[in-house]
Every structure is written in C-alpha cells, then in structure tokens.
Design a protein around this motif. Structure first.
Motif, PDB file in Angstrom:
ATOM      1  N   GLY A  80     -11.551  -3.328 -15.647  1.00 40.54           N
ATOM      2  CA  GLY A  80     -10.765  -3.091 -14.447  1.00 40.54           C
ATOM      3  C   GLY A  80     -11.297  -1.835 -13.778  1.00 40.54           C
ATOM      4  N   PHE A  81     -11.754  -1.959 -12.524  1.00 41.77           N
ATOM      5  CA  PHE A  81     -12.403  -0.842 -11.836  1.00 41.77           C
ATOM      6  C   PHE A  81     -11.658  -0.535 -10.551  1.00 41.77           C
ATOM      7  N   VAL A  82     -11.167   0.687 -10.433  1.00 43.05           N
ATOM      8  CA  VAL A  82     -10.435   1.110  -9.245  1.00 43.05           C
ATOM      9  C   VAL A  82     -11.206   2.259  -8.610  1.00 43.05           C
ATOM     10  N   SER A  83     -11.669   2.040  -7.370  1.00 46.11           N
ATOM     11  CA  SER A  83     -12.412   3.085  -6.667  1.00 46.11           C
ATOM     12  C   SER A  83     -12.231   2.919  -5.167  1.00 46.11           C
ATOM     13  N   SER A  84     -12.518   3.974  -4.427  1.00 44.91           N
ATOM     14  CA  SER A  84     -12.406   3.914  -2.973  1.00 44.91           C
ATOM     15  C   SER A  84     -13.406   2.931  -2.391  1.00 44.91           C
ATOM     16  N   LYS A  89     -13.486  -2.902   0.815  1.00 43.83           N
ATOM     17  CA  LYS A  89     -14.151  -4.208   0.904  1.00 43.83           C
ATOM     18  C   LYS A  89     -13.227  -5.369   1.263  1.00 43.83           C
ATOM     19  N   PHE A  90     -11.904  -5.162   1.214  1.00 43.27           N
ATOM     20  CA  PHE A  90     -10.996  -6.275   1.471  1.00 43.27           C
ATOM     21  C   PHE A  90     -10.870  -6.555   2.970  1.00 43.27           C
ATOM     22  N   GLU A  98      -2.135 -10.971  -2.238  1.00 44.59           N
ATOM     23  CA  GLU A  98      -3.424 -11.665  -2.349  1.00 44.59           C
ATOM     24  C   GLU A  98      -4.473 -10.770  -3.004  1.00 44.59           C
ATOM     25  N   VAL A  99      -4.434  -9.484  -2.676  1.00 37.51           N
ATOM     26  CA  VAL A  99      -5.382  -8.552  -3.292  1.00 37.51           C
ATOM     27  C   VAL A  99      -5.177  -8.512  -4.806  1.00 37.51           C
ATOM     28  N   VAL A 100      -3.931  -8.453  -5.237  1.00 37.78           N
ATOM     29  CA  VAL A 100      -3.642  -8.437  -6.673  1.00 37.78           C
ATOM     30  C   VAL A 100      -4.061  -9.752  -7.318  1.00 37.78           C
ATOM     31  N   LEU A 101      -3.750 -10.866  -6.688  1.00 35.19           N
ATOM     32  CA  LEU A 101      -4.132 -12.178  -7.229  1.00 35.19           C
ATOM     33  C   LEU A 101      -5.642 -12.301  -7.409  1.00 35.19           C
ATOM     34  N   ASN A 136       3.962  -8.388   0.691  1.00 32.59           N
ATOM     35  CA  ASN A 136       3.565  -9.285   1.785  1.00 32.59           C
ATOM     36  C   ASN A 136       2.992  -8.548   2.989  1.00 32.59           C
ATOM     37  N   ARG A 137       2.847  -7.243   2.880  1.00 36.32           N
ATOM     38  CA  ARG A 137       2.250  -6.482   3.979  1.00 36.32           C
ATOM     39  C   ARG A 137       0.731  -6.543   3.903  1.00 36.32           C
ATOM     40  N   ASN A 138       0.076  -6.517   5.086  1.00 37.44           N
ATOM     41  CA  ASN A 138      -1.383  -6.473   5.107  1.00 37.44           C
ATOM     42  C   ASN A 138      -1.877  -5.221   4.405  1.00 37.44           C
ATOM     43  N   TYR A 139      -2.900  -5.387   3.621  1.00 33.34           N
ATOM     44  CA  TYR A 139      -3.420  -4.290   2.801  1.00 33.34           C
ATOM     45  C   TYR A 139      -3.815  -3.093   3.662  1.00 33.34           C
ATOM     46  N   GLU A 140      -4.398  -3.355   4.836  1.00 37.22           N
ATOM     47  CA  GLU A 140      -4.887  -2.264   5.667  1.00 37.22           C
ATOM     48  C   GLU A 140      -3.758  -1.402   6.236  1.00 37.22           C
ATOM     49  N   THR A 141      -2.533  -1.905   6.243  1.00 38.07           N
ATOM     50  CA  THR A 141      -1.407  -1.137   6.782  1.00 38.07           C
ATOM     51  C   THR A 141      -0.769  -0.227   5.738  1.00 38.07           C
ATOM     52  N   LEU A 142      -1.168  -0.338   4.487  1.00 36.42           N
ATOM     53  CA  LEU A 142      -0.562   0.458   3.419  1.00 36.42           C
ATOM     54  C   LEU A 142      -1.094   1.883   3.433  1.00 36.42           C
ATOM     55  N   SER A 143      -0.282   2.786   2.914  1.00 35.96           N
ATOM     56  CA  SER A 143      -0.748   4.162   2.739  1.00 35.96           C
ATOM     57  C   SER A 143      -1.793   4.202   1.631  1.00 35.96           C
ATOM     58  N   HIS A 144      -2.501   5.326   1.538  1.00 32.35           N
ATOM     59  CA  HIS A 144      -3.536   5.438   0.508  1.00 32.35           C
ATOM     60  C   HIS A 144      -2.945   5.288  -0.891  1.00 32.35           C
TER      61      HIS A 144
END
Length: 263
Positions: A80-84, A89-90, A98-101, A136-144
């Motif tokens: 499992g790799f978590v990086s900026s 890339k999404f 969907e990102v989690v799935l 259900n929110r678009n990933y790009e709208t989330l805070s960091h």
C-alpha cells in the motif's frame, strides 16, 4: 523478512542517487525513514515499489528478489503506497468511494466492477478512517487531509503486507495532522496490521509505535536502529551537523536548535 537490501546503489547518469544501502525490516517492525529534502528518500521508495531497479546490490521485498522474476505488478498489489504523486493521478470526476474501490485492483481509476464484498470493505475502511461523510464527493474537491485519508483507505483495500506513507501530513495544519496521525496509530494497533514505513523530515510526527528509524543522508544510510537512539540530541546533532536538542514528551519527540551563548 519484509524487506532486505544488501549493498544497494543506484546511479542516474554519472550521479549516484543511492550508495551502499543496507536495510532489513522484519515482521512486527514499523520504521521511520527520516531524511532532509534531497536525501534520496523518493528514489529509495521507487526502488521498493519496483518502479526503478538498482545499479548494484541485492533487493528482496516481501520475499520477492529483484531480477529473479518479473515481479512489479505482483509486488505492488502487496504494497500500500500513499504519496502526493499518486494523489495527482486520479481523474477530476472520480469520487472518493471510487478512489478507494480502485485499491482492490491496484489501478489508478476504477475500470472493473467491484463485488458487493469489495464495496462493503471500502465502506468499512471509509468509516474507520472517518471519511464516509464525503464518500460521494469528487476527489478533487476534498481538502488535502481528506484526500490523504481516502488514499490510506485505498491503500488498505488489498490487505497489503507493507504500507508506505510518504510524508502524509505535508500541508496539514496542526489539528488535521494530529487527526491523521491518530488514524495511522489506530491502523498500527489492529491485529493484522501491515508493516509500516513512515517517511518524514519532521521528528514531531514520530508516533510511539514506530520502533525503528533509518536516517538517510545524501543517498546513504547515516545510521539505523531503535528510534529512541536515532532520534536523540547526540545522534541528530551529528546528522544535521549543528547542535540540536531533542526532548521527548508523551512519547513524542520535539526538536529545536541549540542557541549558542556568546561570551
């Protein structure tokens, strides 16, 4: 053995990016990878994920030895790799769920139809990491900070044997940072927790359960061992080449520069 690096070096052009790296991680250990900007941390992580390969030396990750078989895709499904870099890339219209799935398929974006079991697992992880409310929110709208929680949930979807967190609190304020660290600590306390490598250049992020630390400097291992010995005034003064003080409070270190008194 989670990973074993023996005399690993990597060259880019005429420049040695990594030099004579020796590192062992055994099951049950959680490591801090500590180094300043330009120390070679990203190059080392790319190596562990089989995005790059060593110029010299021997690399074995999760029992798979580099060069013996084609392992990139099989290896990455167990890490499992978590990086900026992954965060960027999404697609803009991917929602958090969907990102989690997508983590179940080790893909950037969801291209396969998840089963009900996979969907339920994603929901459980979103709940456990406190991000079900924005699933259900678009990933790009989330805070960091929200994005980082979603990426950690994604990384856990495939039940990885190794979880790599590459400076996950960068850009977070104090409250968001501590909330994310609390979630990471909860993961570490679960019975089937993966081995974790936490990459940082901020000592105040080091949680008590990170029992081992590798200090990386200029592409080489400066020192490695028990965190209490690595994150000390004496060791870090040598590492930074200036006098510093490390104070431990509530099993967390605080770092400050020693002010020299003029006579």
């Amino acid at each position: 053995m989670v990973l074993h690096l023996e005399n690993v070096s990597m060259r880019r052009g005429e420049t040695w990016i990594l030099k004579d790296i020796n590192w062992k991680i055994e099951k049950g250990q959680n490591w801090i990878l500590f180094g300043l900007n330009g120390a070679g941390k990203t190059s080392l992580l790319n190596l562990l994920n089989a995005y790059t390969f060593p110029t010299n030396g021997k690399v074995s990750v999760l029992g798979m030895e580099f060069g013996k078989t084609y392992l990139a895709e099989r290896l990455r499904k167990q890490i499992g790799f978590v990086s900026s870099a992954i965060q960027e890339k999404f697609r803009p219209d991917d929602n958090a769920f969907e990102v989690v799935l997508s983590g179940a398929f080790a893909s950037i974006g969801l291209y396969e139809t998840p089963t009900d079991e996979i969907r339920q697992k994603a929901i459980t992880l979103l709940e456990n990491l406190g991000c079900i409310e924005y699933a259900n929110r678009n990933y790009e709208t989330l805070s960091h900070g929200e994005k980082q929680r979603v990426l950690i949930a994604r990384a856990l979807m495939a039940d990885p044997a190794l979880l790599i967190l590459d400076e996950p609190t960068n850009g977070l304020d104090f409250i968001a940072r501590e909330q994310l660290l609390e979630s990471i600590e909860d993961i570490m306390k679960t019975p089937d927790a993966p081995a974790i490598i936490y990459v940082t250049h901020h000592v105040e992020e080091i949680l008590p359960l990170f029992n081992k630390t590798l200090l990386l400097k200029a592409g080489q291992v400066f020192a490695s061992g028990d965190t209490s010995e690595m994150i000390s005034s004496e060791q870090l003064s040598r590492f930074f080449e200036l006098p510093v003080s490390v104070i431990w409070n509530n099993n967390r270190p605080l770092l400050s520069k020693v002010q020299m008194v003029e006579k």
